[in-house]
Design an enzyme around this catalytic site. Structure first.
Site, PDB file in Angstrom:
ATOM      1  N   SER A   1      62.942  -3.673  93.680  1.00 29.99           N
ATOM      2  CA  SER A   1      63.213  -5.085  93.947  1.00 29.99           C
ATOM      3  C   SER A   1      64.242  -5.305  95.066  1.00 29.99           C
ATOM      4  CB  SER A   1      63.655  -5.716  92.633  1.00 29.99           C
ATOM      5  OG  SER A   1      63.875  -7.079  92.758  1.00 29.99           O
TER       6      SER A   1
ATOM      7  N   ASP B   1      62.816 -11.853  97.834  1.00 31.53           N
ATOM      8  CA  ASP B   1      63.502 -10.571  97.650  1.00 31.53           C
ATOM      9  C   ASP B   1      62.531  -9.430  97.974  1.00 31.53           C
ATOM     10  OD1 ASP B   1      61.908 -10.428  95.399  1.00 31.53           O
ATOM     11  OD2 ASP B   1      63.470  -9.597  94.122  1.00 31.53           O
TER      12      ASP B   1
ATOM     13  N   GLU C   1      65.349 -18.220  86.298  1.00 30.10           N
ATOM     14  CA  GLU C   1      66.718 -17.726  86.285  1.00 30.10           C
ATOM     15  C   GLU C   1      67.379 -18.266  87.547  1.00 30.10           C
ATOM     16  OE1 GLU C   1      67.188 -13.662  83.984  1.00 30.10           O
ATOM     17  OE2 GLU C   1      65.982 -13.371  85.766  1.00 30.10           O
TER      18      GLU C   1
ATOM     19  N   ASN D   1      68.903 -16.788  89.689  1.00 28.01           N
ATOM     20  CA  ASN D   1      68.679 -15.869  90.807  1.00 28.01           C
ATOM     21  C   ASN D   1      67.341 -16.092  91.535  1.00 28.01           C
ATOM     22  OD1 ASN D   1      66.649 -14.646  89.238  1.00 28.01           O
ATOM     23  ND2 ASN D   1      68.030 -13.081  88.438  1.00 28.01           N
TER      24      ASN D   1
ATOM     25  N   ARG E   1      78.939 -10.789  79.695  1.00 27.88           N
ATOM     26  CA  ARG E   1      77.858  -9.966  79.116  1.00 27.88           C
ATOM     27  C   ARG E   1      77.791  -8.630  79.834  1.00 27.88           C
ATOM     28  NH1 ARG E   1      73.839 -10.277  82.997  1.00 27.88           N
ATOM     29  NH2 ARG E   1      72.382  -9.090  81.724  1.00 27.88           N
TER      30      ARG E   1
ATOM     31  N   GLY F   1      72.564  -5.321  82.539  1.00 26.17           N
ATOM     32  CA  GLY F   1      71.466  -4.437  82.148  1.00 26.17           C
ATOM     33  C   GLY F   1      71.066  -3.516  83.290  1.00 26.17           C
ATOM     34  N   THR F   2      71.637  -3.708  84.477  1.00 24.35           N
ATOM     35  CA  THR F   2      71.202  -2.916  85.628  1.00 24.35           C
ATOM     36  C   THR F   2      72.339  -2.184  86.327  1.00 24.35           C
ATOM     37  OG1 THR F   2      71.496  -4.769  87.141  1.00 24.35           O
ATOM     38  CG2 THR F   2      69.333  -4.565  86.129  1.00 24.35           C
TER      39      THR F   2
ATOM     40  N   ARG G   1      79.650  -8.449  83.337  1.00 22.73           N
ATOM     41  CA  ARG G   1      79.629  -9.602  84.250  1.00 22.73           C
ATOM     42  C   ARG G   1      80.369 -10.784  83.619  1.00 22.73           C
ATOM     43  NH1 ARG G   1      76.566  -7.813  88.243  1.00 22.73           N
ATOM     44  NH2 ARG G   1      74.578  -6.796  87.800  1.00 22.73           N
TER      45      ARG G   1
HETATM   46  C1  16G Z   1      66.583  -7.675  86.070  1.00 23.99           C
HETATM   47  C2  16G Z   1      65.731  -8.723  85.421  1.00 23.99           C
HETATM   48  C3  16G Z   1      66.199 -10.107  85.827  1.00 23.99           C
HETATM   49  C4  16G Z   1      67.659 -10.273  85.480  1.00 23.99           C
HETATM   50  C5  16G Z   1      68.489  -9.146  86.056  1.00 23.99           C
HETATM   51  C6  16G Z   1      69.892  -9.215  85.477  1.00 23.99           C
HETATM   52  C7  16G Z   1      63.358  -8.578  84.911  1.00 23.99           C
HETATM   53  C8  16G Z   1      61.990  -8.289  85.457  1.00 23.99           C
HETATM   54  N1  16G Z   1      64.347  -8.555  85.803  1.00 23.99           N
HETATM   55  O1  16G Z   1      66.462  -7.716  87.461  1.00 23.99           O
HETATM   56  O2  16G Z   1      65.440 -11.037  85.132  1.00 23.99           O
HETATM   57  O3  16G Z   1      68.156 -11.485  85.957  1.00 23.99           O
HETATM   58  O4  16G Z   1      67.913  -7.903  85.687  1.00 23.99           O
HETATM   59  O5  16G Z   1      70.643  -8.137  85.932  1.00 23.99           O
HETATM   60  O6  16G Z   1      63.518  -8.803  83.727  1.00 23.99           O
HETATM   61  P1  16G Z   1      71.999  -7.764  85.212  1.00 23.99           P
HETATM   62  O7  16G Z   1      71.688  -7.430  83.774  1.00 23.99           O
HETATM   63  O8  16G Z   1      72.540  -6.622  85.985  1.00 23.99           O
HETATM   64  O9  16G Z   1      72.891  -8.972  85.301  1.00 23.99           O
HETATM   65 ZN    ZN Z   2      62.410  -8.634  92.649  1.00 26.22          ZN
END
Ligand code: 16G
Ligand code: ZN
Length: 539
Positions: free
Chosen positions: A67, A281, A375, A377, A498, A501-502, A507
């Site tokens: 992405s 994106d 969202e 974003n 929170r 997740g990535t 955050r």
């Molecule tokens: C991922 C999610 C997106 C979310 C982002 C939050 C999918 C396909 N994508 O990109 O929806 O806004 O994670 O990221 O579910 P974060 O947990 O790092 O804040």
């Molecule tokens: Zn994307």
């Protein structure tokens, strides 16, 4: 039979051995990390996709993309037969298999086949797509090797470079026998462009709406698809496409995430242009609009503004067409408070709040006849229930109901299978045209509350757990109480925290009546998180 397949997989896996120990989890957006750590993960995802296809007796999608991440990253996610994200139980299974040592692969595959009662006589069918990253072709080959290891004769539809939303669309169209659309990239482009041109009609200029647009392709697949779209639109919309790929670097100083996070224009969009710009994106599933006003001031219209534009227009069309359908919106805690207020107080449209992540929003939007979810974003779409589709189509075909006919046009412009920047962009343009609005008129629908996003590095981000769609903290103990005291000091104050997740961070979101107050509130909350999780704050 199961052990025979497991033996074949182990043999094929020798070309994709696990050379790195790093644990890689199936996060909110699938597996995602540095591209050079992913070869064995891709092979195993190929295996999992073929087995899942056998189990559900339908085509499964595999998308290779990271992405909005930088070029050196990559990732992969699986798409279930109805176009939705992979079932959570299988996310767990996929993670287990992706992280096994090579010598444990066989027994784990046998156990998966037996426990899940997978009918091995069903032919696997997998649809594969990838973004424009240099690492994507080799990783795609690893996926295909995995699929073939399960069954040499698997049906593999390799679509090459496509956007993530096109992959979702292809999965849906393949599994429903072409009802949603023709399962090809050309079919997708034709469906959307035809519907858009019908909505615009003879005169593409109306009121303050100008049919000219800059598209920022993030140097990724969005640029590739935009080129096809521009041709199909045949001047209904005059597009100036920038950031079209090499030598431009993917997502570098451009793209929807850059614009949203940096709150500034992308490369190659000058500050005096005065025109509308749509930033996509890297895999074209997020959309952010921007423009500069007469004074040269930058303005950004994010997912919230896009959602409200859709919600307002559909609300309007429902009233005019006198169709009795329930319209609702879905947002996350990141949605600006002003947008939620506008929806509930001005439009009288109900808003559901869910945790972050497309699957939660998508699911909640299915509760309405017309469910608009976004969202902040820029990821989102609109879902129409079966009842809504039928009601709209019936009213449109009986003639004399112009609002119902317009709604019917939107059924085809919108890619309801997942958030889709290209489809959303056409939706936005069609609405602005219908209203005769300039981007400035759209922007002034409501005024965003000033806000601040921060991240805090902590020893273990999972110390932070939340409830109430991430709006309240459960652990560490005492943090929510501290936050309540801090928030109470600020007019219109709101804050939540929170675990990401990535990324390996917690955050922090803060919102208040002035930018200064939002900054101050964010800082104080971040300091509290840091103290209670023994971490260090950073912007
Ligand atoms: C991922 C999610 C997106 C979310 C982002 C939050 C999918 C396909 N994508 O990109 O929806 O806004 O994670 O990221 O579910 P974060 O947990 O790092 O804040
Ligand atoms: Zn994307």
């Amino acid at each position: 039979m199961a052990s025979k397949i497991a033996a074949r997989i182990v043999e094929a896996a020798k070309a994709h051995t696990r050379r790195v120990d790093k644990y890689i989890g199936y996060g909110t957006a699938g597996f995602r990390t540095k591209a050079d750590l992913l070869d064995h993960v891709m092979f195993r995802v190929g295996v999992v996709s073929a087995l899942r296809s056998k189990m559900v007796k339908a085509s499964i999608g595999v998308m290779i993309t990271a992405s909005h991440n930088p070029e050196e990253d990559n990732g992969v996610k699986l798409v279930d037969p109805l176009g939705e994200m992979l079932e959570p139980a299988w996310e767990v299974l996929a993670t287990e298999i992706a992280n096994l040592p090579d010598d444990k692969l066989s027994e784990s595959i046998v156990s998966l086949i037996e426990k899940s009662n997978i009918d091995l006589s069903t032919r696997s069918s997998v649809i594969v797509g990838r973004d424009t990253r240099q690492s994507s072709p080799a990783l795609c080959q690893a996926v295909i090797d995995g699929i073939k290891a399960v069954e040499e004769d698997s049906e593999i539809a390799d679509f090459g470079i496509i956007s993530t939303p096109i992959l979702h669309y292809l999965v849906v169209c393949t599994n429903d026998g072409g009802k949603y659309g023709d399962p090809t990239v050309d079919g997708y482009v034709a469906k959307l462009s035809r519907a858009f041109r019908t909505l615009i009609g003879e005169d593409n200029k109306r009121g303050n709406y100008e049919p000219t647009l800059i598209i920022d392709g993030a140097n990724g697949v969005g640029a590739v698809i935009s080129e096809k779209l521009i041709k199909a639109l045949d001047k209904t919309l005059a597009v100036n496409l920038v950031n079209v790929g090499p030598p431009g670097i993917l997502n570098h100083d451009c793209g929807a995430d850059y614009v949203k996070v940096q709150q500034r224009e992308p490369l190659n969009v000058s500050s005096d242009c005065g025109a509308r710009c749509a930033s996509l994106d890297g895999d074209a599933d997020r959309l952010i609009y921007l423009y500069f006003d007469e004074a040269g001031m930058f303005h950004m219209l994010d997912g919230d503004k896009i959602a409200l534009l859709f919600a307002e227009h559909f609300n309007d069309l429902l009233k005019k067409s006198q169709l009795n359908l329930k319209l609702g919106m879905v947002q996350t805690a990141y949605a600006n408070g002003s947008s939620t207020n506008y929806a509930t107080k001005v439009l009288n449209v109900p808003v559901t709040c869910t945790p972050t992540g497309v699957k939660f929003l998508h699911h909640a939007a299915q509760e309405f006849d017309i469910g608009v979810y976004f969202e902040a974003n820029g990821h989102g779409t609109t879902l129409f229930s079966e009842n809504a589709v039928k009601t709209i189509k019936d009213a449109a075909s009986s003639g004399g109901n112009a609002a119902a006919q317009e709604l019917a046009g939107f059924l085809n412009v919108i890619n309801s299978t997942v958030g889709d920047a290209i489809s959303d962009l056409l939706g936005v343009e069609a609405i602005l045209h219908s209203k005769g609005w300039s981007i400035k008129e759209w922007d002034t629908m409501y005024q965003d509350l000033p806000n601040r996003l921060l991240k805090v590095s902590v020893a273990d981000r999972n110390l932070v757990t939340t409830t109430d769609a991430e709006r309240r903290v459960v652990t560490p103990e005492g943090l929510q109480e501290r936050m309540d005291i801090i928030v109470a000091k600020f007019k219109d104050g709101r804050s939540f925290v929170r675990p990401s997740g990535t990324e390996d961070v917690v955050r922090v979101y803060a919102e208040a009546d002035t930018q200064e107050h939002a900054d101050e509130l964010g800082k104080e909350v971040a300091a509290a998180v840091s103290e209670l999780c023994s971490g260090n704050c950073k912007l």
